[in-house]
Scaffold this motif. Sequence first.
Motif, PDB file in Angstrom:
ATOM      1  N   ASP A  18       0.823  -1.211   0.000  1.00  8.32           N
ATOM      2  CA  ASP A  18       0.000   0.000   0.000  1.00  8.32           C
ATOM      3  C   ASP A  18       0.855   1.259   0.000  1.00  8.32           C
ATOM      4  OD1 ASP A  18      -2.397  -1.397  -0.076  1.00  8.32           O
ATOM      5  OD2 ASP A  18      -2.702  -1.306   2.093  1.00  8.32           O
ATOM      6  N   HIS A  52       1.335   2.955  -3.432  1.00  3.52           N
ATOM      7  CA  HIS A  52       0.229   3.621  -4.128  1.00  3.52           C
ATOM      8  C   HIS A  52       0.459   5.123  -4.185  1.00  3.52           C
ATOM      9  CE1 HIS A  52      -2.869   0.712  -5.046  1.00  3.52           C
ATOM     10  NE2 HIS A  52      -2.771   0.172  -3.846  1.00  3.52           N
ATOM     11  N   ASN A  97      -4.562   7.263  -5.820  1.00  3.19           N
ATOM     12  CA  ASN A  97      -5.171   5.937  -5.643  1.00  3.19           C
ATOM     13  C   ASN A  97      -5.772   5.799  -4.249  1.00  3.19           C
ATOM     14  OD1 ASN A  97      -4.211   5.323  -8.192  1.00  3.19           O
ATOM     15  ND2 ASN A  97      -3.009   3.556  -7.550  1.00  3.19           N
ATOM     16  N   LYS A 131      -8.941   7.756  -3.988  1.00  4.63           N
ATOM     17  CA  LYS A 131     -10.024   7.099  -4.723  1.00  4.63           C
ATOM     18  C   LYS A 131     -10.605   5.942  -3.912  1.00  4.63           C
ATOM     19  CE  LYS A 131     -10.969   5.693  -9.476  1.00  4.63           C
ATOM     20  NZ  LYS A 131     -10.405   5.467 -10.814  1.00  4.63           N
ATOM     21  N   MET A 132      -9.730   5.079  -3.394  1.00  2.94           N
ATOM     22  CA  MET A 132     -10.201   3.938  -2.600  1.00  2.94           C
ATOM     23  C   MET A 132     -10.877   4.404  -1.314  1.00  2.94           C
ATOM     24  SD  MET A 132      -7.267   1.028  -3.174  1.00  2.94           S
ATOM     25  CE  MET A 132      -5.862   2.085  -2.903  1.00  2.94           C
ATOM     26  N   SER A 133     -10.326   5.432  -0.679  1.00  6.45           N
ATOM     27  CA  SER A 133     -10.911   5.958   0.559  1.00  6.45           C
ATOM     28  C   SER A 133     -12.322   6.467   0.320  1.00  6.45           C
ATOM     29  CB  SER A 133     -10.058   7.097   1.127  1.00  6.45           C
ATOM     30  OG  SER A 133      -8.789   6.618   1.507  1.00  6.45           O
ATOM     31  N   PRO A 180     -13.525   1.872  -6.688  1.00  9.83           N
ATOM     32  CA  PRO A 180     -12.497   0.886  -7.050  1.00  9.83           C
ATOM     33  C   PRO A 180     -11.491   1.465  -8.029  1.00  9.83           C
ATOM     34  CG  PRO A 180     -14.721  -0.001  -7.405  1.00  9.83           C
ATOM     35  CD  PRO A 180     -14.865   1.463  -7.114  1.00  9.83           C
ATOM     36  N   LEU A 181     -10.260   1.004  -7.934  1.00 13.91           N
ATOM     37  CA  LEU A 181      -9.233   1.394  -8.895  1.00 13.91           C
ATOM     38  C   LEU A 181      -9.481   0.679 -10.213  1.00 13.91           C
ATOM     39  CD1 LEU A 181      -5.995   1.185  -6.708  1.00 13.91           C
ATOM     40  CD2 LEU A 181      -7.450   3.182  -7.137  1.00 13.91           C
ATOM     41  N   ARG A 214      -3.871   1.351 -11.493  1.00 15.16           N
ATOM     42  CA  ARG A 214      -2.953   0.359 -10.929  1.00 15.16           C
ATOM     43  C   ARG A 214      -1.602   0.318 -11.626  1.00 15.16           C
ATOM     44  NH1 ARG A 214      -7.925  -2.510 -10.408  1.00 15.16           N
ATOM     45  NH2 ARG A 214      -8.396  -2.944  -8.221  1.00 15.16           N
ATOM     46  N   MET A 238      -9.285   1.077   2.909  1.00 19.04           N
ATOM     47  CA  MET A 238     -10.137   0.243   2.062  1.00 19.04           C
ATOM     48  C   MET A 238     -11.446  -0.086   2.778  1.00 19.04           C
ATOM     49  SD  MET A 238     -10.606  -1.395  -0.799  1.00 19.04           S
ATOM     50  CE  MET A 238      -9.194  -1.987  -1.685  1.00 19.04           C
ATOM     51  N   LEU A 279     -15.975  -2.200  -0.954  1.00 18.79           N
ATOM     52  CA  LEU A 279     -15.230  -2.586  -2.152  1.00 18.79           C
ATOM     53  C   LEU A 279     -14.899  -4.079  -2.202  1.00 18.79           C
ATOM     54  CD1 LEU A 279     -12.758   0.404  -2.676  1.00 18.79           C
ATOM     55  CD2 LEU A 279     -14.955  -0.044  -3.777  1.00 18.79           C
ATOM     56  N   GLN A 287     -13.560  -6.552  -5.345  1.00 17.60           N
ATOM     57  CA  GLN A 287     -12.297  -7.299  -5.256  1.00 17.60           C
ATOM     58  C   GLN A 287     -12.514  -8.767  -5.652  1.00 17.60           C
ATOM     59  OE1 GLN A 287      -9.111  -6.462  -2.807  1.00 17.60           O
ATOM     60  NE2 GLN A 287      -9.347  -4.719  -4.186  1.00 17.60           N
TER      61      GLN A 287
END
Length: 171
Positions: A36, A39, A43, A46-48, A52-53, A58, A123, A127, A131
């Motif tokens: 992590d 990143h 990124n 966005k995830m927070s 999703p990425l 990625r 995360m 999400l 995943q």
Amino acid sequence: MSTPHVIVVMGVAGTGKTTIGPLVAAALGVPYAEGDDFHPPANIAKMSAGVPLDDADRGPWLDALGAWAHGRDGRGGVVSSSALKRAYRDRLRAAAPGIVFLHLTGDRALIEARMTGRTGHFMPTALLDSQFATLEPLGADEAGVAVDVSGTPEQIADRAVAALHHLEPVA
């Protein structure tokens, strides 16, 4: 495994990559790197936010992980990375061909419960479905092992190290 490899601890969020990775690294006497940390800030933001990425997000992250693994070639190391798609793992292998994958697997309910109980991680459990939808398990032609995440971290790490020691080279 007889020579030092870089081991990528992979799996969906909540499988314990950040917990198991350092235990495996310590057992093998090699350094651990938290995936992590590679990143870019965009990124994490966005995830927070529960987004999703995508593959474009990625790319730079995978390249940074691959560069770290390449720099550890012949000396070994352990790094965490979801590495959910075959294409992501192929990209990592292109940078460091000797990479071995440790796929942490488990029951969705157990993983969600663990995610719900953790604090301080960006995360969200929202999400988790994305995943699992993205996950492509290791192929027979990929160097790696799958280890179930039931039990204590120490039990999981012990199973992982034993499985890695019995890993046969992929032709």
